[in-house]
Design an enzyme around this catalytic site. Structure first.
Site, short mmCIF file in Angstrom:
data_model
loop_
_atom_site.label_atom_id
_atom_site.label_comp_id
_atom_site.label_asym_id
_atom_site.label_seq_id
_atom_site.Cartn_x
_atom_site.Cartn_y
_atom_site.Cartn_z
N ASN A 9 36.43 -16.79 -38.96
CA ASN A 9 35.59 -17.84 -39.57
C ASN A 9 34.94 -18.60 -38.41
O ASN A 9 35.63 -19.30 -37.67
CB ASN A 9 36.50 -18.75 -40.41
CG ASN A 9 35.79 -19.99 -40.91
OD1 ASN A 9 34.56 -20.09 -40.84
ND2 ASN A 9 36.55 -20.95 -41.40
N TRP A 10 33.64 -18.43 -38.28
CA TRP A 10 32.95 -19.06 -37.14
C TRP A 10 32.64 -20.53 -37.39
O TRP A 10 32.14 -21.21 -36.51
CB TRP A 10 31.66 -18.29 -36.81
CG TRP A 10 31.92 -16.89 -36.32
CD1 TRP A 10 33.14 -16.32 -36.09
CD2 TRP A 10 30.94 -15.90 -35.97
NE1 TRP A 10 32.97 -15.02 -35.63
CE2 TRP A 10 31.64 -14.74 -35.55
CE3 TRP A 10 29.54 -15.87 -35.99
CZ2 TRP A 10 30.98 -13.58 -35.15
CZ3 TRP A 10 28.88 -14.71 -35.59
CH2 TRP A 10 29.59 -13.58 -35.17
N LYS A 11 32.89 -21.01 -38.59
CA LYS A 11 32.63 -22.42 -38.94
C LYS A 11 31.20 -22.81 -38.53
O LYS A 11 30.30 -21.98 -38.61
CB LYS A 11 33.69 -23.32 -38.30
CG LYS A 11 35.12 -22.87 -38.67
CD LYS A 11 36.17 -23.87 -38.32
CE LYS A 11 37.53 -23.33 -38.74
NZ LYS A 11 38.62 -24.25 -38.50
N HIS A 95 38.23 -23.83 -48.29
CA HIS A 95 38.76 -24.09 -46.94
C HIS A 95 39.13 -25.58 -46.84
O HIS A 95 38.46 -26.43 -47.42
CB HIS A 95 37.71 -23.73 -45.89
CG HIS A 95 38.27 -23.75 -44.50
ND1 HIS A 95 38.40 -24.93 -43.80
CD2 HIS A 95 38.78 -22.78 -43.71
CE1 HIS A 95 38.97 -24.65 -42.63
NE2 HIS A 95 39.20 -23.35 -42.55
N GLU A 97 38.62 -27.71 -44.67
CA GLU A 97 37.54 -28.60 -44.22
C GLU A 97 36.60 -28.94 -45.37
O GLU A 97 36.05 -30.04 -45.43
CB GLU A 97 36.80 -27.93 -43.03
CG GLU A 97 37.67 -28.01 -41.77
CD GLU A 97 37.54 -26.84 -40.82
OE1 GLU A 97 36.55 -26.09 -40.89
OE2 GLU A 97 38.46 -26.67 -39.98
N GLU A 167 46.71 -21.69 -45.26
CA GLU A 167 46.33 -22.35 -44.01
C GLU A 167 46.88 -23.77 -44.00
O GLU A 167 46.26 -24.70 -44.55
CB GLU A 167 44.80 -22.41 -43.91
CG GLU A 167 44.16 -21.06 -43.87
CD GLU A 167 42.83 -21.12 -43.13
OE1 GLU A 167 42.71 -20.45 -42.11
OE2 GLU A 167 41.94 -21.87 -43.56
N GLY A 173 43.16 -25.65 -35.93
CA GLY A 173 42.46 -26.19 -34.78
C GLY A 173 43.32 -27.10 -33.92
O GLY A 173 42.80 -27.83 -33.06
N SER A 213 45.57 -21.73 -36.08
CA SER A 213 45.89 -21.46 -34.67
C SER A 213 46.45 -20.06 -34.43
O SER A 213 47.37 -19.89 -33.62
CB SER A 213 46.82 -22.54 -34.12
OG SER A 213 46.17 -23.81 -34.17
N GLY A 234 40.00 -19.13 -36.73
CA GLY A 234 38.87 -20.00 -36.42
C GLY A 234 38.52 -19.93 -34.95
O GLY A 234 37.80 -19.04 -34.50
N GLY A 235 39.08 -20.85 -34.17
CA GLY A 235 38.74 -20.97 -32.75
C GLY A 235 38.75 -19.65 -31.98
O GLY A 235 37.79 -19.33 -31.26
P1 PGA Z 1 41.88 -22.19 -36.20
O1 PGA Z 1 41.16 -22.27 -37.64
O2 PGA Z 1 42.22 -20.73 -35.97
O3 PGA Z 1 40.89 -22.72 -35.22
O4 PGA Z 1 43.12 -23.01 -36.28
C1 PGA Z 1 41.63 -21.54 -38.72
C2 PGA Z 1 40.77 -21.80 -39.93
O5 PGA Z 1 40.34 -22.93 -40.16
O6 PGA Z 1 40.50 -20.86 -40.72
#
Ligand code: PGA
Length: 250
Positions: A9-11, A95, A97, A167, A173, A213, A234-235
């Site tokens: 997920n590149w957000k 998600h 967020e 998640e 993150g 993470s 994500g990251g």
């Molecule tokens: P992260 O994000 O790997 O940066 O913790 C995961 C996500 O939000 O899907």
């Protein structure tokens, strides 16, 4: 046998040019992986670029959210048919967020999920508890509510192409991953709940991803857990070398 799914997920990262460069690298290191699925969710504006680079690859392209209507007065939204028209076949939904920053509630998330299903996308429904909820020992009640409300109206057949992502909000993150035991415990709980809502065969076939993470140095132990069928990253998905290591987990 559930086929592993490794999702990036590149957000809200990557310009279209960055996306071209990143997907080219990921395309190279995922070629030849026959026993697992790889999925990329770039920002909407880069969906077309990413799927055009991947036109003869098996990598799945997903949107990071999706509306329930095909078109109309929904400023700022993207429809399932628009996603499909640029080669997308999946959508991340719910998600944390979206839930926390943009105040999407379970009802809206359920509408998005049903919209994705109606128009033939594979939804990835995200659920997860906050740190406060975990410390207050409310994890399972919160997850049960999110899962039941998020999946309301989905049929057993729909579950054949629905993916769940666990998640924990406190792990996203933050560099703080759930331990493999914590993650496995929750995944087993989700699978048990799916068996209650649908039936055991369905629960046994649904892929449940872990997210929060996930990194090259913890992916192998997470993927070795019996109920962890993949990762939502994500990251570490923004760095080709890290993501390539993750999708090549052993
Ligand atoms: P992260 O994000 O790997 O940066 O913790 C995961 C996500 O939000 O899907």
């Amino acid at each position: 046998m559930r086929r592993p799914l490794l999702a990036g997920n590149w957000k809200m990262h990557t310009t279209v040019l960055d996306a071209y460069l990143l997907v080219a690298e990921i395309g190279k290191c995922s070629a030849g992986l026959k026993d697992r699925d790889v999925l990329l969710a770039p920002p909407y504006i880069a969906l077309h670029a990413v799927s055009s680079v991947l036109h003869d690859s098996d990598i799945i392209v997903a949107s990071q959210n999706v509306c329930w209507e095909e078109n109309g007065a929904f400023t700022g939204e993207i429809s399932p048919t628009m996603v499909k028209a640029v080669g997308g076949t999946a959508a991340i939904i719910g998600h944390s967020e979206r839930r926390q920053i943009f105040h999407e509630d379970d009802e809206m998330i359920n509408k998005r999920l049903r919209g994705a299903l109606k128009f033939g996308l594979m939804p990835i429904l995200c659920i997860g508890e906050t740190l406060e909820e975990r410390e207050g020992e409310n994890t399972f009640a919160i997850l049960e509510g999110q899962l039941r409300k998020g999946l309301a109206g989905a049929s057993s057949e729909d579950m054949g192409r629905t993916v769940i992502a666990y998640e924990p909000v406190w792990a996203i993150g933050t560099g703080k991953t759930a331990t493999k035991e914590q993650a496995q415990e929750v995944h087993a709980f989700i699978r048990k709940l799916l068996a209650e809502i649908f039936e055991k065969d369905i629960a046994d076939s649904v892929r449940i991803l872990y997210g929060g993470s996930v990194k090259p140095d913890n992916v192998d132990e997470l993927m070795a857990q019996p109920d962890i069928d993949g990762a939502l990253v994500g990251g570490a998905a923004l760095d080709a070398e890290s993501f390539c290591r993750i999708i090549n987990f052993t």
